[in-house]
Design a protein around this motif. Structure first.
Motif, PDB file in Angstrom:
ATOM      1  N   ILE A 196       0.850  -1.191   0.000  1.00 20.46           N
ATOM      2  CA  ILE A 196       0.000   0.000   0.000  1.00 20.46           C
ATOM      3  C   ILE A 196       0.884   1.238   0.000  1.00 20.46           C
ATOM      4  O   ILE A 196       1.791   1.356   0.833  1.00 20.46           O
ATOM      5  CB  ILE A 196      -0.917   0.047   1.239  1.00 20.46           C
ATOM      6  N   LEU A 197       0.629   2.148  -0.897  1.00 17.78           N
ATOM      7  CA  LEU A 197       1.251   3.466  -0.886  1.00 17.78           C
ATOM      8  C   LEU A 197       0.173   4.484  -0.554  1.00 17.78           C
ATOM      9  O   LEU A 197      -0.791   4.650  -1.297  1.00 17.78           O
ATOM     10  CB  LEU A 197       1.872   3.798  -2.249  1.00 17.78           C
ATOM     11  N   LEU A 198       0.336   5.142   0.582  1.00 19.56           N
ATOM     12  CA  LEU A 198      -0.602   6.169   1.024  1.00 19.56           C
ATOM     13  C   LEU A 198       0.076   7.526   0.810  1.00 19.56           C
ATOM     14  O   LEU A 198       0.827   8.015   1.662  1.00 19.56           O
ATOM     15  CB  LEU A 198      -0.969   5.943   2.488  1.00 19.56           C
ATOM     16  N   ALA A 199      -0.163   8.106  -0.367  1.00 19.39           N
ATOM     17  CA  ALA A 199       0.516   9.334  -0.792  1.00 19.39           C
ATOM     18  C   ALA A 199      -0.251  10.540  -0.264  1.00 19.39           C
ATOM     19  O   ALA A 199      -1.139  11.082  -0.931  1.00 19.39           O
ATOM     20  CB  ALA A 199       0.649   9.374  -2.314  1.00 19.39           C
ATOM     21  N   ASN A 200       0.111  10.945   0.943  1.00 25.95           N
ATOM     22  CA  ASN A 200      -0.658  11.957   1.655  1.00 25.95           C
ATOM     23  C   ASN A 200       0.096  13.275   1.840  1.00 25.95           C
ATOM     24  O   ASN A 200      -0.504  14.283   2.207  1.00 25.95           O
ATOM     25  CB  ASN A 200      -1.053  11.392   3.030  1.00 25.95           C
ATOM     26  N   ALA A 201       1.401  13.289   1.591  1.00 29.69           N
ATOM     27  CA  ALA A 201       2.199  14.492   1.834  1.00 29.69           C
ATOM     28  C   ALA A 201       1.658  15.676   1.039  1.00 29.69           C
ATOM     29  O   ALA A 201       1.322  15.547  -0.141  1.00 29.69           O
ATOM     30  CB  ALA A 201       3.656  14.245   1.468  1.00 29.69           C
ATOM     31  N   GLY A 202       1.555  16.818   1.704  1.00 26.47           N
ATOM     32  CA  GLY A 202       1.047  17.994   1.008  1.00 26.47           C
ATOM     33  C   GLY A 202       1.275  19.258   1.809  1.00 26.47           C
ATOM     34  O   GLY A 202       1.459  19.214   3.032  1.00 26.47           O
ATOM     35  N   ARG A 203       1.268  20.377   1.123  1.00 26.03           N
ATOM     36  CA  ARG A 203       1.411  21.689   1.747  1.00 26.03           C
ATOM     37  C   ARG A 203       0.268  22.586   1.322  1.00 26.03           C
ATOM     38  O   ARG A 203      -0.272  22.441   0.219  1.00 26.03           O
ATOM     39  CB  ARG A 203       2.722  22.352   1.323  1.00 26.03           C
ATOM     40  N   GLY A 204      -0.069  23.543   2.176  1.00 22.56           N
ATOM     41  CA  GLY A 204      -1.039  24.571   1.835  1.00 22.56           C
ATOM     42  C   GLY A 204      -0.396  25.945   1.978  1.00 22.56           C
ATOM     43  O   GLY A 204       0.664  26.089   2.580  1.00 22.56           O
ATOM     44  N   LEU A 205      -1.056  26.936   1.434  1.00 22.52           N
ATOM     45  CA  LEU A 205      -0.556  28.307   1.542  1.00 22.52           C
ATOM     46  C   LEU A 205      -1.707  29.263   1.292  1.00 22.52           C
ATOM     47  O   LEU A 205      -2.347  29.225   0.242  1.00 22.52           O
ATOM     48  CB  LEU A 205       0.554  28.552   0.518  1.00 22.52           C
ATOM     49  N   GLY A 206      -1.969  30.101   2.304  1.00 19.81           N
ATOM     50  CA  GLY A 206      -3.036  31.073   2.168  1.00 19.81           C
ATOM     51  C   GLY A 206      -2.543  32.402   1.631  1.00 19.81           C
ATOM     52  O   GLY A 206      -1.386  32.560   1.271  1.00 19.81           O
ATOM     53  N   ASP A 207      -3.441  33.373   1.542  1.00 15.70           N
ATOM     54  CA  ASP A 207      -3.205  34.739   1.065  1.00 15.70           C
ATOM     55  C   ASP A 207      -3.345  34.803  -0.457  1.00 15.70           C
ATOM     56  O   ASP A 207      -3.420  33.783  -1.142  1.00 15.70           O
ATOM     57  CB  ASP A 207      -1.833  35.265   1.485  1.00 15.70           C
ATOM     58  N   GLY A 208      -3.411  36.028  -0.970  1.00 19.86           N
ATOM     59  CA  GLY A 208      -3.511  36.223  -2.405  1.00 19.86           C
ATOM     60  C   GLY A 208      -2.238  35.777  -3.103  1.00 19.86           C
ATOM     61  O   GLY A 208      -1.133  35.968  -2.584  1.00 19.86           O
ATOM     62  N   PHE A 209      -2.376  35.216  -4.281  1.00 20.77           N
ATOM     63  CA  PHE A 209      -1.225  34.651  -4.980  1.00 20.77           C
ATOM     64  C   PHE A 209      -0.109  35.678  -5.171  1.00 20.77           C
ATOM     65  O   PHE A 209       1.068  35.394  -4.921  1.00 20.77           O
ATOM     66  CB  PHE A 209      -1.656  34.095  -6.340  1.00 20.77           C
ATOM     67  N   LEU A 210      -0.443  36.893  -5.583  1.00 20.95           N
ATOM     68  CA  LEU A 210       0.578  37.905  -5.847  1.00 20.95           C
ATOM     69  C   LEU A 210       1.211  38.447  -4.574  1.00 20.95           C
ATOM     70  O   LEU A 210       2.241  39.127  -4.633  1.00 20.95           O
ATOM     71  CB  LEU A 210       0.001  39.043  -6.684  1.00 20.95           C
ATOM     72  N   ASP A 211       0.614  38.137  -3.428  1.00 23.55           N
ATOM     73  CA  ASP A 211       1.183  38.545  -2.151  1.00 23.55           C
ATOM     74  C   ASP A 211       2.002  37.431  -1.495  1.00 23.55           C
ATOM     75  O   ASP A 211       2.645  37.658  -0.463  1.00 23.55           O
ATOM     76  CB  ASP A 211       0.070  38.984  -1.191  1.00 23.55           C
ATOM     77  N   GLN A 212       1.972  36.258  -2.069  1.00 21.36           N
ATOM     78  CA  GLN A 212       2.715  35.134  -1.513  1.00 21.36           C
ATOM     79  C   GLN A 212       4.199  35.223  -1.899  1.00 21.36           C
ATOM     80  O   GLN A 212       4.556  35.799  -2.941  1.00 21.36           O
ATOM     81  CB  GLN A 212       2.148  33.804  -2.032  1.00 21.36           C
ATOM     82  N   ASN A 213       5.039  34.653  -1.063  1.00 20.63           N
ATOM     83  CA  ASN A 213       6.430  34.426  -1.448  1.00 20.63           C
ATOM     84  C   ASN A 213       6.439  33.347  -2.524  1.00 20.63           C
ATOM     85  O   ASN A 213       5.919  32.248  -2.310  1.00 20.63           O
ATOM     86  CB  ASN A 213       7.228  33.976  -0.217  1.00 20.63           C
ATOM     87  N   PHE A 214       7.012  33.653  -3.682  1.00 27.46           N
ATOM     88  CA  PHE A 214       6.883  32.705  -4.790  1.00 27.46           C
ATOM     89  C   PHE A 214       7.553  31.368  -4.496  1.00 27.46           C
ATOM     90  O   PHE A 214       7.052  30.317  -4.921  1.00 27.46           O
ATOM     91  CB  PHE A 214       7.450  33.276  -6.089  1.00 27.46           C
ATOM     92  N   GLU A 215       8.662  31.369  -3.768  1.00 23.92           N
ATOM     93  CA  GLU A 215       9.315  30.102  -3.453  1.00 23.92           C
ATOM     94  C   GLU A 215       8.414  29.222  -2.589  1.00 23.92           C
ATOM     95  O   GLU A 215       8.405  27.996  -2.746  1.00 23.92           O
ATOM     96  CB  GLU A 215      10.655  30.345  -2.765  1.00 23.92           C
TER      97      GLU A 215
END
Length: 259
Positions: free
Chosen positions: A80-99
């Motif tokens: 079984i491979l449980l591929a659950n790793a993930g990240r989120g990021l809030g705020d407006g796209f143009l206000d986010q740190n691009f990296e």
């Protein structure tokens, strides 16, 4: 005889940790992975089960991290491979740190499909195995103030169903777990504690979500909308309501205070 092996990513807390518990309760040895030292605490907690538990701290948003996890698997067959790793990021796209925004894509999309490509090929070669991909009902909704995250989950939702179809004549199954807002560390890590959805105290329980996903996986179902009944309602109406209205609805729950 050796127990079957379950590989669980994003397993330090939340849904990933609960998925690891489900696999351990079902008699699987575990290889758990996360990009933070808390993965060692998860290993200690999972030691209560009568299975082998190996932990790896690695960033699956990098090629090196994926290679390290594949190396840790060694020559064992992954049941079984449980591929659950993930990240989120809030705020407006143009206000986010691009990296930081790019890292959401690198982890949620590139790292996930890279791992599945390597492990899935071996499953197909022996005509046996199960893959669970943690998508989201967010993938059905244009994610104002979560644009990159929702876009990445839209990719995973679509990818899961496509891969399941490609493998339909084999004994390898692919299941997409699609939860709604769940009570995990996600909103703190995504810097969304100052949003309506971040403050909501009525989020779904991570254990319940994981059990629903694991049950669907073991039954060979292609997808499950997990959590509350309202998640299923949202998923159904997302295909009917115009995207412009969905985007405005999402804005109301994900826009940070003071904007």
């Amino acid at each position: 005889m050796a127990r079957p092996l379950a590989v669980v990513t994003g397993a330090s807390t939340g849904i990933g940790f609960e998925l690891a518990k489900c696999a351990a309760e079902d008699g699987h040895d575990l290889l758990i992975c996360a990009d933070e030292p808390e993965i060692e605490k998860a290993k200690a907690d999972l030691a209560a089960f009568d299975v082998s538990v190996k932990a790896l701290q690695a960033d699956l948003g990098t090629e090196h991290g994926v290679e390290a996890l594949v190396s840790a698997i060694g020559g064992r067959d992954v049941a079984i491979l449980l591929a659950n790793a993930g990240r989120g990021l809030g705020d407006g796209f143009l206000d986010q740190n691009f990296e930081e925004a790019k890292n959401v894509v690198d982890t949620n999309v590139t790292g996930t499909i890279s791992l599945i490509h390597g492990v899935g090929r071996k499953m197909r070669d022996r005509n046996e195995g199960r893959i669970l991909i943690t998508g989201s009902i967010a993938g059905f909704i244009p994610g104002s103030f979560q644009a990159v995250y929702n876009g990445s989950k839209a990719f995973l939702d679509s990818f899961s169903w496509a891969l399941a179809n490609e493998l339909k004549e084999t004994d390898v199954t692919v299941t997409c777990l699609m939860p709604g807002p769940t009570d995990t560390e996600f909103f703190r890590r995504a810097k969304m504690e100052d949003t309506d959805v971040g403050r909501d105290d009525d989020k779904d329980d991570a254990g319940k979500v994981a059990r629903q996903g694991y049950k669907a996986l073991m039954k060979g179902e292609h997808g499950v909308v997990a959590g509350s009944f309202m998640n299923k309602v949202q998923a159904t109406f997302a295909g009917i309501i115009p995207d412009s209205i969905l985007a405005e609805m999402h804005r109301k729950m994900a826009e940070p205070d003071g904007r």
